[in-house]
Design an enzyme around this catalytic site. Structure first.
Site, PDB file in Angstrom:
ATOM      1  N   LYS B  56      -2.072   6.397   0.354  1.00  0.00           N
ATOM      2  CA  LYS B  56      -3.263   6.569  -0.482  1.00  0.00           C
ATOM      3  C   LYS B  56      -3.734   5.294  -1.174  1.00  0.00           C
ATOM      4  O   LYS B  56      -4.907   5.158  -1.515  1.00  0.00           O
ATOM      5  CB  LYS B  56      -2.985   7.649  -1.533  1.00  0.00           C
ATOM      6  N   SER B 314       3.247   9.668   6.513  1.00  0.00           N
ATOM      7  CA  SER B 314       2.206   9.258   5.565  1.00  0.00           C
ATOM      8  C   SER B 314       2.686   9.066   4.140  1.00  0.00           C
ATOM      9  O   SER B 314       2.046   8.369   3.356  1.00  0.00           O
ATOM     10  CB  SER B 314       1.085  10.282   5.588  1.00  0.00           C
TER      11      SER B 314
END
Lengths: 330, 330
Positions: B56, B314
């Protein structure tokens, strides 16, 4: 009187050629929270990403690949608490050599299982009453097999030293100015190999051996100027580093090339493992975490002239229950 | 009628220039046990090594750095279950921008703590009775702050896409012939960005969105040809992927570029997290493990023409107690 060391940096370069494309070139990682805590750049060499989850594959492959093809059928025998076992088993499997590993019956079950899963025969012994070395030597004699020591062997030391070559190259690409390298130390093969490679490339880099409390034989040997043994009846969660004394071949190298030894407690090791879980997202086993623990606990010496630090994380084969206990602080 | 997509690969290259030397170039790792299970080469892009432990940061930094310097003082507002929160907080800290993050009161405490530790103000809301979007919009209006969406924003999508550029470059250096890429999918910003970069470099690579059971809105939307919403009252341990529907900007990109969606169960996710602990020595959070889970569970389609696979991991911000339970199988 000049002592001839067991290896030179050309042996390490030879090992690097041999393991190229076979061993993993493990990443050199950098984490902002670690830099902030240390007040300097810290680069982490993560050997958990190596085949079998520790650096041991490098030395094992370099040793086994030197056995002449015509004698490989007689196999190899090794003794190990676990990581060397897996490294030898994996190298033997790749080279098609039968492997027998003598392991303590109280070794972490993950290490026993993984060694068997790699196709090796595992012979158990009682760590308190039997000599693993004697059992292994008898087996090797019986079978005509090659005995593969876990650290006191020139090819093993040179193989582990390939980590040093990678550190120099990767740190240069990361534009780091490395002045200190911290490496865990059991028998001293890993740091002897790394020091040989690093010092040949940059003689002004200081290397420190890091050991668990009670198993600071190398630290004390460096101070005494001769090989010392561990404290009797000492215990530690660092199962990979419970070697009784520095090696005959490794100690002269370390005596010549290291700047000293550092000692950490089991609690400092647990804290480092938890930090790595929370902030670095890496699984590290106790013995693999001592160098990081020395840095985080403030045991490492300050940078003499500024500069960046490399911490070697040597392995990650930790018992799931112990790991769960450490990360959840139960 | 041709739809204009929110970004092109030149936006991703622009983001890559902006984040160079600021974001971590995360490693692309390879593990023999994973290759053996998959029956092919598998390369793992590990965004757990990114700042704040997830991808992110890339999009957040690319978005925040575009705010004109003269208006940065009014700050930014974002809503997030945790990873976007930390990414925005870290980017805001680096750029000297005040950040307020609206987070669900039941977010993993590690994510709440980390967001606060990065200097952001955290405003809690009840996920079942309140609208985080409404709270965030009111705060932003009140303060004249910039609202930073977690996925439906061109700069956010382009920032995440920098992972795709790195995959192409790193896979090429690893001499891999990538034919398939698996990426987790919540709102679809990550895979939309990656697909934009990957398809521009190699149009014949197939990309698949992987979602947790009950939250397969993108998978069903791709089949239906229009945006669908999640199953009412569904639950999953994948807290990072509980988005109600594909984004207005992300879905058209994914519709154009993806080959389909895959769905995994929580048990398959747990098994993947445990495999990563045992064999890859990487900490992975549930939402970050779905792509690996799809591969390990046999949910991924077979390679149509041979070739290697890339799995994107991720994020790694997992609650320590949940992680302990999963690795120790308690």
């Amino acid at each position: 009187m000049a002592i001839t060391l067991a290896i030179t940096d050309s042996d390490v370069r030879s090992a690097a050629q041999l393991i190229q494309g076979v061993a993993v070139r493990t990443p050199l990682l950098e984490y902002q929270p670690l830099n902030e805590l240390a007040g300097r750049r810290v680069l982490v060499k993560f050997e958990g990403a190596q085949h079998t989850g520790s650096f041991k594959f490098r030395g094992a492959y370099n040793r086994l690949a030197r056995i002449p093809k015509e004698t490989r059928g007689s196999g190899v025998v090794a003794w190990s608490s676990g990581n060397h076992a897996q490294g030898v088993a994996a190298a033997a499997k790749l080279l098609g050599i039968p492997a027998t590993i003598v392991m303590p019956s109280d070794a972490p079950s993950i290490k026993l299982e993984n060694t068997r899963a790699l196709g090796a025969e595992v012979v158990l012994y009682n760590r308190l009453t039997e000599s693993r070395e004697k059992i292994a030597r008898e087996l090797a004699n019986l079978r005509g097999a090659v005995l593969v020591p876990s650290f006191d062997d020139p090819f093993i030391i040179a193989g582990q030293g390939t980590i040093g070559l990678e550190i120099i190259d990767q740190a240069s690409k990361a534009l780091a100015q490395v002045t200190q390298v911290l490496v865990c130390c059991g028998g001293g093969g890993l740091i002897a190999g790394i020091a040989t490679a690093v010092k040949a490339a940059a003689a002004d880099i200081d290397l420190y051996a890091v050991e668990p409390e009670g198993f600071d034989d190398t630290t004390r040997s460096l101070i005494a100027g001769k090989r010392q043994t561990v404290v009797p009846n000492a215990t530690s969660i660092c199962d990979a580093l419970l070697t009784p004394s520095p090696g005959e071949l490794t100690f002269p190298i370390n005596q010549r090339l290291l700047s000293g030894g550092l000692v950490v407690t089991d609690d400092q090791v647990r804290a480092a493992m938890r930090f790595a879980f929370l902030r670095m997202k890496l699984v590290i086993e106790p013995g693999g975490a001592v160098a990081l623990a020395a840095l985080l606990a403030g045991v490492a010496p300050p940078a003499p002239k500024g500069g960046d630090m490399v911490v070697v994380v040597s392995g990650a084969n930790v018992d799931p229950n112990l790991y769960a206990e450490i990360v959840a602080q139960r």
